[in-house]
Design an enzyme around this catalytic site. Structure first.
Site, PDB file in Angstrom:
ATOM      1  N   PRO A   2       0.781  -1.224   0.000  1.00 57.29           N
ATOM      2  CA  PRO A   2       0.000   0.000   0.000  1.00 57.29           C
ATOM      3  C   PRO A   2       0.815   1.277   0.000  1.00 57.29           C
ATOM      4  O   PRO A   2       1.407   1.646   1.001  1.00 57.29           O
ATOM      5  CB  PRO A   2      -0.807  -0.103   1.291  1.00 57.29           C
ATOM      6  N   GLU A   3       0.837   1.956  -1.103  1.00 61.42           N
ATOM      7  CA  GLU A   3       1.220   3.361  -1.136  1.00 61.42           C
ATOM      8  C   GLU A   3      -0.091   4.128  -1.331  1.00 61.42           C
ATOM      9  O   GLU A   3      -1.158   3.538  -1.285  1.00 61.42           O
ATOM     10  CB  GLU A   3       2.238   3.615  -2.258  1.00 61.42           C
ATOM     11  N   HIS A 106      -3.733 -14.976  10.067  1.00 52.12           N
ATOM     12  CA  HIS A 106      -3.455 -13.540  10.086  1.00 52.12           C
ATOM     13  C   HIS A 106      -4.683 -12.662   9.916  1.00 52.12           C
ATOM     14  O   HIS A 106      -4.551 -11.497   9.571  1.00 52.12           O
ATOM     15  CB  HIS A 106      -2.395 -13.173   9.050  1.00 52.12           C
ATOM     16  N   ARG A 125       2.536  -9.678   8.129  1.00 47.64           N
ATOM     17  CA  ARG A 125       3.748  -9.188   8.788  1.00 47.64           C
ATOM     18  C   ARG A 125       3.463  -8.274   9.976  1.00 47.64           C
ATOM     19  O   ARG A 125       4.373  -7.961  10.742  1.00 47.64           O
ATOM     20  CB  ARG A 125       4.633  -8.468   7.769  1.00 47.64           C
ATOM     21  N   LYS A 168      19.169  20.780   1.504  1.00 49.10           N
ATOM     22  CA  LYS A 168      19.229  19.380   1.937  1.00 49.10           C
ATOM     23  C   LYS A 168      20.296  18.614   1.151  1.00 49.10           C
ATOM     24  O   LYS A 168      20.357  18.701  -0.078  1.00 49.10           O
ATOM     25  CB  LYS A 168      17.865  18.708   1.755  1.00 49.10           C
TER      26      LYS A 168
END
Length: 296
Positions: A2-3, A106, A125, A168
DNA sequence: AAAAGCCCCTGGACGC
DNA sequence: TGCGTCCAGGGGCTTT
């Protein structure tokens, strides 16, 4: 997986099932995911009406009638399974593995609605997590407070990127991965964005700006590319979702072929380019890029 | 303050 | 078939 596009796709998939629904029963099958569940998690959800489903960054936000919000992060392997009341229409997006003992492996949280639907959260996970946050003071909550701007909203401009990047020394990949600046991009879409913008992943982020913080060419190129990459991915996920919602349950998220991600050793897709996609490791994550298109 | 490492956890792919 | 190794789309925490 998931993004931002995947989280948005999941939100849209859950919306017709959950929005307006009343949670009649909630199962919490373990004490923690990545973090412990909040105090009295089940009690605070049970009986609540879901007012709205929203997304912020990679969080799904379930706005409840109680004035609290259920915040859910999918981590790396978080998935939802939706089962509708009629057996014929029940769907199981993604894989549905069963443990030897009987309960699906799970499956950590199950929401039952008054209409008879169930929404099951599965996360092998357990890098995902859930929390309950009062709407008063929501914006100041530690999980929300430091989240950067939404890439698909009006805040993403070359000037914004330049101000954030000025001075940066970290590389541009890390800059785009940093959720405190622009949220929602992850490893795949940062790789795809850098490729499409023609920027080297190791280029110093500060070079997006002049010494006074004004945008340079890289910042100008990044803004439309970020939007396009994410919008295309959402569109692809959305079409998959329609199939899943109405027919055979073959969701499995958005599966589109990427230009560089996971394509090490393959020819660059840009017409006329003879480059070969390379993989390198930055901050313990794989970066895929075309050394020819992304020289600098 | 910023940047770099390490870590959390399970499972799938691959080599032997 | 089994075992060891590596890798995975997340990010928090610690160290430098």
């Amino acid at each position: 997986m998931p993004e931002l596009p995947e989280v948005e796709t999941v939100r849209r998939g859950l919306q017709p099932v959950l929005e307006g629904a009343v949670l009649t029963r909630v199962e919490q099958r373990r004490a923690d995911l990545r973090f412990p569940f909040p105090e009295r998690f089940v009690e605070r959800l049970t009986g609540q009406r879901v007012e709205r489903l929203e997304r912020r960054a990679k969080y799904i936000l379930v706005r409840l009638g109680s004035g609290e919000t259920l915040l859910m992060h999918l981590g790396m392997t978080g998935r939802f399974t939706v089962a509708l009341p009629l057996a014929e229409t029940s769907v199981q997006p993604g894989e549905f593995r069963h443990a030897a003992g009987g309960l699906p492996a799970h499956d950590h949280v199950v929401l039952h609605t008054a209409a008879g639907a169930t929404v099951t959260y599965n996360d092998a996970r357990r890098f995902g997590y859930m929390d309950l946050i009062a709407d008063a003071g929501f914006a100041e909550h530690p999980l929300i407070r430091d989240v950067g701007i939404e890439p698909l909203g009006p805040d993403l401009t070359p000037a914004f990127l330049a101000r954030a990047a000025r001075g940066k020394t970290a590389d541009t990949k890390a800059f785009l991965m940093d959720q405190r600046i622009v949220c929602g991009l992850g490893n795949i879409y940062v790789c795809e964005t850098l490729f499409r913008a023609g920027l080297s992943p190791t280029r110093a982020a500060g070079r997006l700006a002049t010494s006074t913080g004004k945008p340079r060419a890289g910042a100008d190129r990044l803004v439309p590319v970020i939007r396009a990459v994410l919008e295309e991915a959402i569109a692809a996920g959305g079409s998959t979702l329609r199939d899943y919602a109405h027919t055979d349950g073959s969701l499995g998220y958005f599966q589109k072929t990427f230009a560089v991600y996971d394509r090490e050793g393959e020819a660059c897709v840009r017409p006329g380019c003879t480059g070969i996609v390379k993989r390198r490791v930055q901050a313990n994550r794989s970066t895929f890029y075309c050394p020819n298109c992304q020289r600098d």
